[in-house]
Design a protein around this motif. Structure first.
Motif, mmCIF file in Angstrom:
data_model
loop_
_atom_site.group_PDB
_atom_site.id
_atom_site.type_symbol
_atom_site.label_atom_id
_atom_site.label_comp_id
_atom_site.label_asym_id
_atom_site.label_seq_id
_atom_site.Cartn_x
_atom_site.Cartn_y
_atom_site.Cartn_z
ATOM 1 N N GLY A 1 0.784 -1.223 0.000
ATOM 2 C CA GLY A 1 0.000 0.000 0.000
ATOM 3 C C GLY A 1 0.815 1.270 0.000
ATOM 4 O O GLY A 1 0.275 2.362 0.212
ATOM 5 N N GLU A 2 2.130 1.156 -0.266
ATOM 6 C CA GLU A 2 2.981 2.342 -0.216
ATOM 7 C C GLU A 2 2.931 3.155 -1.505
ATOM 8 O O GLU A 2 3.293 4.337 -1.510
ATOM 9 C CB GLU A 2 4.419 1.929 0.103
ATOM 10 C CG GLU A 2 4.568 1.286 1.483
ATOM 11 C CD GLU A 2 5.983 0.836 1.758
ATOM 12 O OE1 GLU A 2 6.910 1.373 1.119
ATOM 13 O OE2 GLU A 2 6.177 -0.054 2.611
ATOM 14 N N ILE A 3 2.536 2.535 -2.600
ATOM 15 C CA ILE A 3 2.331 3.254 -3.865
ATOM 16 C C ILE A 3 1.048 2.748 -4.503
ATOM 17 O O ILE A 3 0.614 1.613 -4.254
ATOM 18 C CB ILE A 3 3.505 3.079 -4.856
ATOM 19 C CG1 ILE A 3 3.698 1.600 -5.214
ATOM 20 C CG2 ILE A 3 4.786 3.681 -4.311
ATOM 21 C CD1 ILE A 3 4.722 1.378 -6.318
ATOM 22 N N ALA A 4 0.425 3.569 -5.331
ATOM 23 C CA ALA A 4 -0.816 3.188 -6.015
ATOM 24 C C ALA A 4 -0.511 2.251 -7.181
ATOM 25 O O ALA A 4 0.547 2.358 -7.805
ATOM 26 C CB ALA A 4 -1.534 4.428 -6.507
ATOM 27 N N PRO A 5 -1.447 1.340 -7.512
ATOM 28 C CA PRO A 5 -1.226 0.439 -8.655
ATOM 29 C C PRO A 5 -0.915 1.180 -9.955
ATOM 30 O O PRO A 5 -0.106 0.716 -10.757
ATOM 31 C CB PRO A 5 -2.547 -0.330 -8.742
ATOM 32 C CG PRO A 5 -3.067 -0.338 -7.339
ATOM 33 C CD PRO A 5 -2.689 1.000 -6.783
ATOM 34 N N ASP A 6 -1.530 2.355 -10.141
ATOM 35 C CA ASP A 6 -1.301 3.108 -11.378
ATOM 36 C C ASP A 6 0.111 3.684 -11.466
ATOM 37 O O ASP A 6 0.550 4.090 -12.546
ATOM 38 C CB ASP A 6 -2.313 4.261 -11.493
ATOM 39 C CG ASP A 6 -3.733 3.766 -11.746
ATOM 40 O OD1 ASP A 6 -3.888 2.581 -12.142
ATOM 41 O OD2 ASP A 6 -4.682 4.551 -11.528
ATOM 42 N N ASP A 7 0.819 3.719 -10.321
ATOM 43 C CA ASP A 7 2.169 4.292 -10.308
ATOM 44 C C ASP A 7 3.268 3.247 -10.458
ATOM 45 O O ASP A 7 4.464 3.585 -10.479
ATOM 46 C CB ASP A 7 2.403 5.057 -8.996
ATOM 47 C CG ASP A 7 1.516 6.289 -8.879
ATOM 48 O OD1 ASP A 7 1.128 6.824 -9.939
ATOM 49 O OD2 ASP A 7 1.209 6.687 -7.743
ATOM 50 N N VAL A 8 2.894 1.980 -10.551
ATOM 51 C CA VAL A 8 3.894 0.909 -10.560
ATOM 52 C C VAL A 8 4.866 1.047 -11.724
ATOM 53 O O VAL A 8 6.089 0.934 -11.547
ATOM 54 C CB VAL A 8 3.201 -0.470 -10.572
ATOM 55 C CG1 VAL A 8 4.220 -1.578 -10.889
ATOM 56 C CG2 VAL A 8 2.543 -0.747 -9.229
ATOM 57 N N VAL A 9 4.367 1.297 -12.918
ATOM 58 C CA VAL A 9 5.248 1.392 -14.087
ATOM 59 C C VAL A 9 6.260 2.524 -13.906
ATOM 60 O O VAL A 9 7.463 2.348 -14.138
ATOM 61 C CB VAL A 9 4.432 1.606 -15.380
ATOM 62 C CG1 VAL A 9 5.360 1.939 -16.548
ATOM 63 C CG2 VAL A 9 3.619 0.360 -15.712
ATOM 64 N N ASP A 10 5.792 3.698 -13.480
ATOM 65 C CA ASP A 10 6.699 4.834 -13.301
ATOM 66 C C ASP A 10 7.752 4.552 -12.234
ATOM 67 O O ASP A 10 8.920 4.928 -12.378
ATOM 68 C CB ASP A 10 5.905 6.084 -12.918
ATOM 69 C CG ASP A 10 5.078 6.624 -14.072
ATOM 70 O OD1 ASP A 10 5.413 6.312 -15.240
ATOM 71 O OD2 ASP A 10 4.087 7.329 -13.806
ATOM 72 N N VAL A 11 7.349 3.879 -11.157
ATOM 73 C CA VAL A 11 8.305 3.572 -10.093
ATOM 74 C C VAL A 11 9.338 2.550 -10.573
ATOM 75 O O VAL A 11 10.530 2.651 -10.265
ATOM 76 C CB VAL A 11 7.580 3.068 -8.830
ATOM 77 C CG1 VAL A 11 8.582 2.617 -7.768
ATOM 78 C CG2 VAL A 11 6.680 4.161 -8.264
ATOM 79 N N VAL A 12 8.890 1.555 -11.346
ATOM 80 C CA VAL A 12 9.835 0.581 -11.913
ATOM 81 C C VAL A 12 10.872 1.295 -12.770
ATOM 82 O O VAL A 12 12.085 1.073 -12.640
ATOM 83 C CB VAL A 12 9.092 -0.485 -12.734
ATOM 84 C CG1 VAL A 12 10.086 -1.307 -13.560
ATOM 85 C CG2 VAL A 12 8.297 -1.409 -11.831
#
Length: 427
Positions: free
Chosen positions: A46-57
């Motif tokens: 829950g530390e980042i939103a699912p929609d932000d996963v690509v950008d964080v990767v």
């Protein structure tokens, strides 16, 4: 209420995402996949939103497959051992890329036969030091000394001054290195004074060679004396001279630093030196000298274990034949040009507590101890030291009296823009 974790993209979907797939082609699928899984785990927590996963990767992917990070050297130490010593010239970097593929490193394209390994680098070194009848290259200067002991003094004595039994870094010491070959050290003279008579009195049927080591990382002053090469060369046994730093010919800024050409003219049988440091090339051990002796070194069984790869040979040849390497450019830069660059950076950092200050740089790398190089630096609040060191790109300066100094002598002119942007990001 649906579990938001179900919206986290699957691993295969993330690896198929065009930008991530492009990164995998460069970095390798397994490295990228490990980052993807780590980010997915962060999202599940829950530390980042699912929609932000690509950008964080994408943000977490390294710039390259190697963990080494480029660093802007603003320490004022020209040859900084912990930062990789001498940065390579553009021509040497181009040579590395060319050598990374299939090359004629040990093949004669004209005849189709096997050829002398590294003949281009050897020819370049021979041309740079014409006083040498022969040249050989191993993987560092310690290896060059090791090979001399193995080939010229197996089970015999190496005569050396007590004042030259130096430690070469990271706890490694010349006497330990030489004795590991089975040779015995015959120490002569005292810590501060050794004469040619001391060496002569120690010679005997068990003498393999006389060794003269330049104490390149310290200086003894006061009531001192050492035997000149010319006198040691007349003793009737092989004379190995370790100049250490890799200076091939005299340099006006380093009048007290020994060089290969001068040592050979004075009568040295073999001169050992470094390919990096004051030569400004890749790490390598250089051997110059008598043709018969160098051939004995080259044909010794241990020479195979100490040989350099094609990348080193390519970069070494390009360094010797090519334009002035960055190390030499830094060494020879005028104080006026450094001051102008520092002043331009200070002006561009309007609103930052930045000042132009005089500085003193050092050669470093175990060479030219005591030589001070007047320089110019940008002075910043001390908090910038850590921020710059851990930023992107990493910038390493030095802390003096609670100020972070960025010494321009060791920053290449083309890096000034990077330096400016790095400081601004820390503001």
């Amino acid at each position: 209420m649906p579990d938001p974790r179900r919206a986290i993209p699957r691993t295969d979907a993330l690896l198929a995402e065009p930008r991530i797939a492009k990164a995998a082609a460069v970095l390798g699928r397994e490295l990228v996949k490990s980052v993807v899984k780590d980010v997915q785990q962060v999202a599940r927590a829950g530390e980042i939103a699912p929609d932000d996963v690509v950008d964080v990767v994408l943000a977490r992917l390294p710039a390259g497959a190697s963990s080494l990070r480029p660093v802007v050297n603003a320490t004022g130490v020209v040859v900084h051992t912990n930062l990789g010593r001498a940065p390579l010239s553009p021509s040497a970097l181009d040579a590395l890329v060319a050598a990374g593929g299939t090359t004629d490193v040990e093949f004669d394209l004209g005849t189709g036969d096997r050829a002398r390994r590294g003949r281009g680098a050897l020819a370049a070194l021979a041309a740079a030091v014409p006083d040498a009848a022969a040249v050989h290259v191993v993987n560092n200067n310690a290896a060059a000394l090791l090979l001399c002991a193995l080939a010229l003094a197996p089970g015999r004595e190496i005569v050396v001054s007590r004042g030259e039994l130096v430690e070469i870094g990271d706890g490694f010491r010349i006497p330990d290195l030489l004795e590991s070959t089975g040779a015995r050290l015959r120490e002569v003279g005292t810590t501060n004074r050794t004469s040619a008579r001391d060496y002569a009195a120690a010679l005997g049927p068990d003498t393999g060679f006389v060794l003269k080591v330049h104490p390149s990382n310290y200086r003894v002053t006061g009531f001192t004396s050492e035997a000149p090469i010319t006198e040691l060369a007349s003793l009737g046994v092989p004379l190995v001279v370790d100049i250490g730093s890799g200076l091939l010919a005299p340099h006006p800024l380093l009048p007290d630093e020994p060089d290969a050409a001068t040592a050979l003219r004075a009568g040295a049988t073999v001169v050992t030196a470094s390919g990096d440091k004051l030569l400004g090339g890749p790490q390598a051990g250089l051997l110059f000298g008598d043709a018969d002796v160098v051939e004995r070194l080259r044909r010794h069984p241990a020479a195979r274990a100490l040989r350099v790869d094609k990348l080193t040979l390519a970069a070494l040849e390009a360094t010797v034949r090519g334009p002035l390497p960055p190390m030499r450019a830094a060494l020879e830069a005028s104080v006026e040009s450094l001051r102008d660059r520092a002043q331009a950076l200070v002006r561009a950092l309007d609103g930052v507590d930045a000042h132009l200050v005089a500085s003193v740089a050092a050669v470093g790398g175990g060479g030219a101890p005591g030589v001070e190089l007047p320089s110019a630096a940008v002075s910043l609040p001390v908090r910038y030291a850590t921020a710059l060191r851990t930023g992107e790109p990493a910038v390493v300066g030095r802390v003096v009296k609670d100020r972070c100094l960025l010494d321009l002598r060791t920053v290449r002119p083309e890096e000034d823009v990077k330096l400016l942007e790095a400081v601004r990001r820390c503001g």
